[in-house]
Design a protein around this motif. Structure first.
Motif, PDB file in Angstrom:
ATOM      1  N   LEU A  33       0.817  -1.203   0.000  1.00 12.69           N
ATOM      2  CA  LEU A  33       0.000   0.000   0.000  1.00 12.69           C
ATOM      3  C   LEU A  33       0.854   1.259   0.000  1.00 12.69           C
ATOM      4  O   LEU A  33       0.472   2.279  -0.586  1.00 12.69           O
ATOM      5  CB  LEU A  33      -0.939  -0.008   1.208  1.00 12.69           C
ATOM      6  CG  LEU A  33      -2.065  -1.034   1.163  1.00 12.69           C
ATOM      7  CD1 LEU A  33      -2.842  -1.045   2.472  1.00 12.69           C
ATOM      8  CD2 LEU A  33      -2.997  -0.755  -0.007  1.00 12.69           C
ATOM      9  N   LEU A  34       2.013   1.202   0.644  1.00 10.21           N
ATOM     10  CA  LEU A  34       2.912   2.349   0.635  1.00 10.21           C
ATOM     11  C   LEU A  34       3.447   2.601  -0.768  1.00 10.21           C
ATOM     12  O   LEU A  34       3.517   3.770  -1.227  1.00 10.21           O
ATOM     13  CB  LEU A  34       4.066   2.110   1.619  1.00 10.21           C
ATOM     14  CG  LEU A  34       5.020   3.280   1.866  1.00 10.21           C
ATOM     15  CD1 LEU A  34       4.271   4.489   2.388  1.00 10.21           C
ATOM     16  CD2 LEU A  34       6.107   2.868   2.862  1.00 10.21           C
ATOM     17  N   VAL A  56      -0.716   2.488   6.964  1.00 14.47           N
ATOM     18  CA  VAL A  56      -0.561   2.449   8.421  1.00 14.47           C
ATOM     19  C   VAL A  56      -1.628   1.545   9.041  1.00 14.47           C
ATOM     20  O   VAL A  56      -1.352   0.797   9.988  1.00 14.47           O
ATOM     21  CB  VAL A  56      -0.651   3.875   9.001  1.00 14.47           C
ATOM     22  CG1 VAL A  56      -0.413   3.850  10.505  1.00 14.47           C
ATOM     23  CG2 VAL A  56       0.366   4.788   8.326  1.00 14.47           C
ATOM     24  N   ALA A  57      -2.846   1.604   8.493  1.00 16.39           N
ATOM     25  CA  ALA A  57      -3.926   0.767   9.019  1.00 16.39           C
ATOM     26  C   ALA A  57      -3.617  -0.716   8.868  1.00 16.39           C
ATOM     27  O   ALA A  57      -4.079  -1.533   9.675  1.00 16.39           O
ATOM     28  CB  ALA A  57      -5.236   1.109   8.315  1.00 16.39           C
ATOM     29  N   VAL A  94     -11.461   1.191  18.083  1.00 15.75           N
ATOM     30  CA  VAL A  94     -11.055   1.860  19.323  1.00 15.75           C
ATOM     31  C   VAL A  94      -9.538   1.965  19.441  1.00 15.75           C
ATOM     32  O   VAL A  94      -9.030   2.739  20.254  1.00 15.75           O
ATOM     33  CB  VAL A  94     -11.619   1.128  20.551  1.00 15.75           C
ATOM     34  CG1 VAL A  94     -13.138   1.138  20.531  1.00 15.75           C
ATOM     35  CG2 VAL A  94     -11.100  -0.306  20.640  1.00 15.75           C
ATOM     36  N   SER A  95      -8.794   1.206  18.624  1.00 14.78           N
ATOM     37  CA  SER A  95      -7.332   1.232  18.703  1.00 14.78           C
ATOM     38  C   SER A  95      -6.703   2.245  17.754  1.00 14.78           C
ATOM     39  O   SER A  95      -5.491   2.468  17.819  1.00 14.78           O
ATOM     40  CB  SER A  95      -6.768  -0.161  18.388  1.00 14.78           C
ATOM     41  OG  SER A  95      -7.318  -1.144  19.228  1.00 14.78           O
ATOM     42  N   ILE A  96      -7.498   2.857  16.891  1.00 12.06           N
ATOM     43  CA  ILE A  96      -6.933   3.737  15.872  1.00 12.06           C
ATOM     44  C   ILE A  96      -6.203   4.914  16.501  1.00 12.06           C
ATOM     45  O   ILE A  96      -5.053   5.203  16.165  1.00 12.06           O
ATOM     46  CB  ILE A  96      -8.042   4.211  14.911  1.00 12.06           C
ATOM     47  CG1 ILE A  96      -8.518   3.054  14.038  1.00 12.06           C
ATOM     48  CG2 ILE A  96      -7.544   5.352  14.027  1.00 12.06           C
ATOM     49  CD1 ILE A  96      -9.707   3.396  13.161  1.00 12.06           C
ATOM     50  N   LEU A  97      -6.857   5.619  17.408  1.00 12.96           N
ATOM     51  CA  LEU A  97      -6.249   6.810  18.003  1.00 12.96           C
ATOM     52  C   LEU A  97      -4.963   6.506  18.765  1.00 12.96           C
ATOM     53  O   LEU A  97      -3.927   7.129  18.489  1.00 12.96           O
ATOM     54  CB  LEU A  97      -7.258   7.523  18.895  1.00 12.96           C
ATOM     55  CG  LEU A  97      -6.737   8.771  19.611  1.00 12.96           C
ATOM     56  CD1 LEU A  97      -6.358   9.849  18.606  1.00 12.96           C
ATOM     57  CD2 LEU A  97      -7.770   9.296  20.598  1.00 12.96           C
ATOM     58  N   TYR A 179     -12.918   3.618   7.273  1.00 14.27           N
ATOM     59  CA  TYR A 179     -11.935   4.358   6.476  1.00 14.27           C
ATOM     60  C   TYR A 179     -11.929   5.835   6.849  1.00 14.27           C
ATOM     61  O   TYR A 179     -10.856   6.453   6.949  1.00 14.27           O
ATOM     62  CB  TYR A 179     -12.232   4.199   4.992  1.00 14.27           C
ATOM     63  CG  TYR A 179     -11.372   5.076   4.105  1.00 14.27           C
ATOM     64  CD1 TYR A 179     -10.018   4.800   3.929  1.00 14.27           C
ATOM     65  CD2 TYR A 179     -11.915   6.190   3.469  1.00 14.27           C
ATOM     66  CE1 TYR A 179      -9.228   5.607   3.135  1.00 14.27           C
ATOM     67  CE2 TYR A 179     -11.128   7.002   2.669  1.00 14.27           C
ATOM     68  CZ  TYR A 179      -9.786   6.714   2.510  1.00 14.27           C
ATOM     69  OH  TYR A 179      -8.998   7.517   1.721  1.00 14.27           O
ATOM     70  N   ALA A 180     -13.110   6.428   7.061  1.00 11.13           N
ATOM     71  CA  ALA A 180     -13.171   7.834   7.464  1.00 11.13           C
ATOM     72  C   ALA A 180     -12.489   8.045   8.809  1.00 11.13           C
ATOM     73  O   ALA A 180     -11.789   9.048   9.020  1.00 11.13           O
ATOM     74  CB  ALA A 180     -14.627   8.297   7.523  1.00 11.13           C
ATOM     75  N   GLU A 181     -12.657   7.095   9.720  1.00 14.15           N
ATOM     76  CA  GLU A 181     -11.995   7.190  11.030  1.00 14.15           C
ATOM     77  C   GLU A 181     -10.475   7.142  10.874  1.00 14.15           C
ATOM     78  O   GLU A 181      -9.743   7.923  11.495  1.00 14.15           O
ATOM     79  CB  GLU A 181     -12.473   6.048  11.926  1.00 14.15           C
ATOM     80  CG  GLU A 181     -11.860   6.026  13.305  1.00 14.15           C
ATOM     81  CD  GLU A 181     -12.528   6.995  14.259  1.00 14.15           C
ATOM     82  OE1 GLU A 181     -11.985   7.172  15.366  1.00 14.15           O
ATOM     83  OE2 GLU A 181     -13.574   7.556  13.917  1.00 14.15           O
ATOM     84  N   VAL A 182     -10.002   6.217  10.049  1.00 16.76           N
ATOM     85  CA  VAL A 182      -8.554   6.111   9.816  1.00 16.76           C
ATOM     86  C   VAL A 182      -8.029   7.363   9.141  1.00 16.76           C
ATOM     87  O   VAL A 182      -6.965   7.893   9.505  1.00 16.76           O
ATOM     88  CB  VAL A 182      -8.253   4.867   8.950  1.00 16.76           C
ATOM     89  CG1 VAL A 182      -6.810   4.879   8.472  1.00 16.76           C
ATOM     90  CG2 VAL A 182      -8.527   3.592   9.739  1.00 16.76           C
TER      91      VAL A 182
END
Length: 431
Positions: A33-34, A56-57, A94-97, A179-182
């Motif tokens: 993806l990078l 990153v996700a 919940v782990s994204i942030l 996806y919007a959250e990421v």
């Protein structure tokens, strides 16, 4: 044998192959993806920015999967009655942030941005016939400006819309919500990194900073003991960050994944939120709930007590030393080669070492977390992060659902080991 050692051995014996597979899969998808984001960024920076958060996700998904994989071997961590994509998706959300905060604080986000810029710039300059004036919106240069701020605002607005109307939207929109959250979280930390870099450059160019540097140079030339003391203090700060903060950060990430709970927002904050109305209240609640889970996870560190955290720091330091020793040993075994060889194969060598080291790190962090949860005086609990079926909200929306407490899944440790649900389970590690 002490229970933490048995837990660690159980994790390695049962889950080692799965942990390696998840890590290698996450690393492979991250690199793919990078490269894709860099290629697209060579033609349009906006398109590259929309793809880069997924790289990153990919690492986030891999680490969440690794910690959820070993959870069944943690005797004191509550487990859902039926694992599935609902629980996996909620844990990711919940782990994204906290994960993005950790990722940016330790420079890994900067590394991805730098590689993205290099790939995109090389493609854009070649397509523009090496004329910088013809680049336009190409090249992958990300700075604090209209474009990243617009992406952040639009992604956050979309996330709020998905949250508010989740019950009316089809199930496939859950992927868009995630996806919007990421995307908005990625842009937030990207802007923070860019802003901090610009601030440091500005501070380095100020008269006051030059004056302070002149004073430091004078002490270094004329009063050597003070210069040595200053360098020693800087060294201690670096050691403190490496030895204490890194394992604490990983424990916090694990706490978020496992759904650590112990309190809600302070009363003044709740009163302030109650006074807000409309969009402001929705936005404030959305942001606050992200930090509530992170604050609860941080409690794992300081409520574990100095003995447990000291043992965790020692174990992590030994792991870091062994990981570095393994990398150096592998490079010496390969021997000296030309620059092209290292450019092509050095990433493979480092990934090979990490494929062995990362499962060990996950096992250490998970074992420490389980040990902290086992302490009654810690006052912590590990709860299911998936909403109940009648919550009426999105499967990915922690703010619209309810956390269902899992009763009866936390075993009690007695003098002879684990009691109740664990007494009949055969331990793969042995007594």
């Amino acid at each position: 044998m002490p229970q933490p050692i048995r837990t660690f051995g159980r994790i390695i014996a049962r889950h080692w192959p799965a942990l390696i597979a998840w890590y290698l899969g996450g690393e492979a998808v991250h690199q793919l993806l990078l490269q894709l984001a860099g290629f697209v960024g060579g033609h349009t920076t906006l398109g590259g920015l929309l793809l880069l958060p997924l790289a990153v996700a990919a690492k986030l998904v891999a680490y969440v999967a690794m910690y959820l994989t070993v959870r069944r071997s943690l005797p004191h961590v509550a487990r859902p009655e039926a694992d599935g994509h609902r629980e996996f998706a909620a844990a990711i959300l919940v782990s994204i942030l906290p994960f993005f905060a950790f990722y940016s604080a330790w420079g890994m986000l900067n590394t991805d941005l730098y590689e993205f810029f290099n790939i995109a710039t090389s493609i854009a300059i070649y397509d523009a016939n090496f004329d910088a004036e013809q680049l336009g919106d190409r090249g992958g240069l990300v700075s604090v400006g209209v474009l990243p701020i617009a992406v952040l605002v639009i992604a956050l607005a979309a996330r709020l819309v998905f949250s508010k109307y989740s019950s009316r939207l089809p199930s496939w929109t859950l992927a868009l919500a995630a996806y919007a959250e990421v995307l908005w979280t990625f842009m937030l930390f990207t802007l923070a990194v860019q802003w901090w870099g610009g601030t440091r450059q500005w501070l380095d160019g100020t008269v006051g900073m030059g004056w302070l540097q002149g004073i430091g140079d004078w002490f270094a030339l004329h009063i050597a003991p003070i210069a040595v003391l200053w360098e020693g203090m800087l060294w201690l700060v670096g050691v403190f960050a490496a030895v204490l903060l890194v394992p604490a950060a990983w424990l916090a990430v694990a706490g978020v994944i496992y759904g650590t709970t112990f309190s809600s927002a302070p009363a003044p904050v709740e009163r302030g939120l109650a006074a807000l109305r409309g969009t402001a209240a929705t936005l404030s609640r959305t942001l606050l709930q992200r930090f509530e889970s992170l604050w609860a996870a941080v409690a794992v560190v300081w409520r574990g007590g100095p003995v447990i955290f000291g043992a965790a720091v020692l174990a992590y330091a030994l792991w870091a030393f062994a990981e570095r020793l393994g990398t150096q040993g592998l490079l010496r075994l390969v021997g000296g080669h030309e620059t092209w060889f290292w450019s092509a194969f050095l990433p493979l060598f480092t990934v090979a070492v990490a494929a062995i080291a990362e499962p060990l790190r996950v096992a250490i962090v998970a074992t420490v977390y389980d040990t902290v949860i086992a302490r009654p005086e810690a006052g912590l609990d590990s709860r299911e992060t998936v909403q109940s079926a009648d919550a009426g909200g999105s499967l990915l929306d922690g703010e619209s659902g309810h956390l269902a407490e899992l009763a009866g899944n936390v075993e009690v440790e007695g003098a002879d080991g684990i009691l109740r649900n664990e007494e009949d389970r055969k331990d793969l590690v042995g007594e």
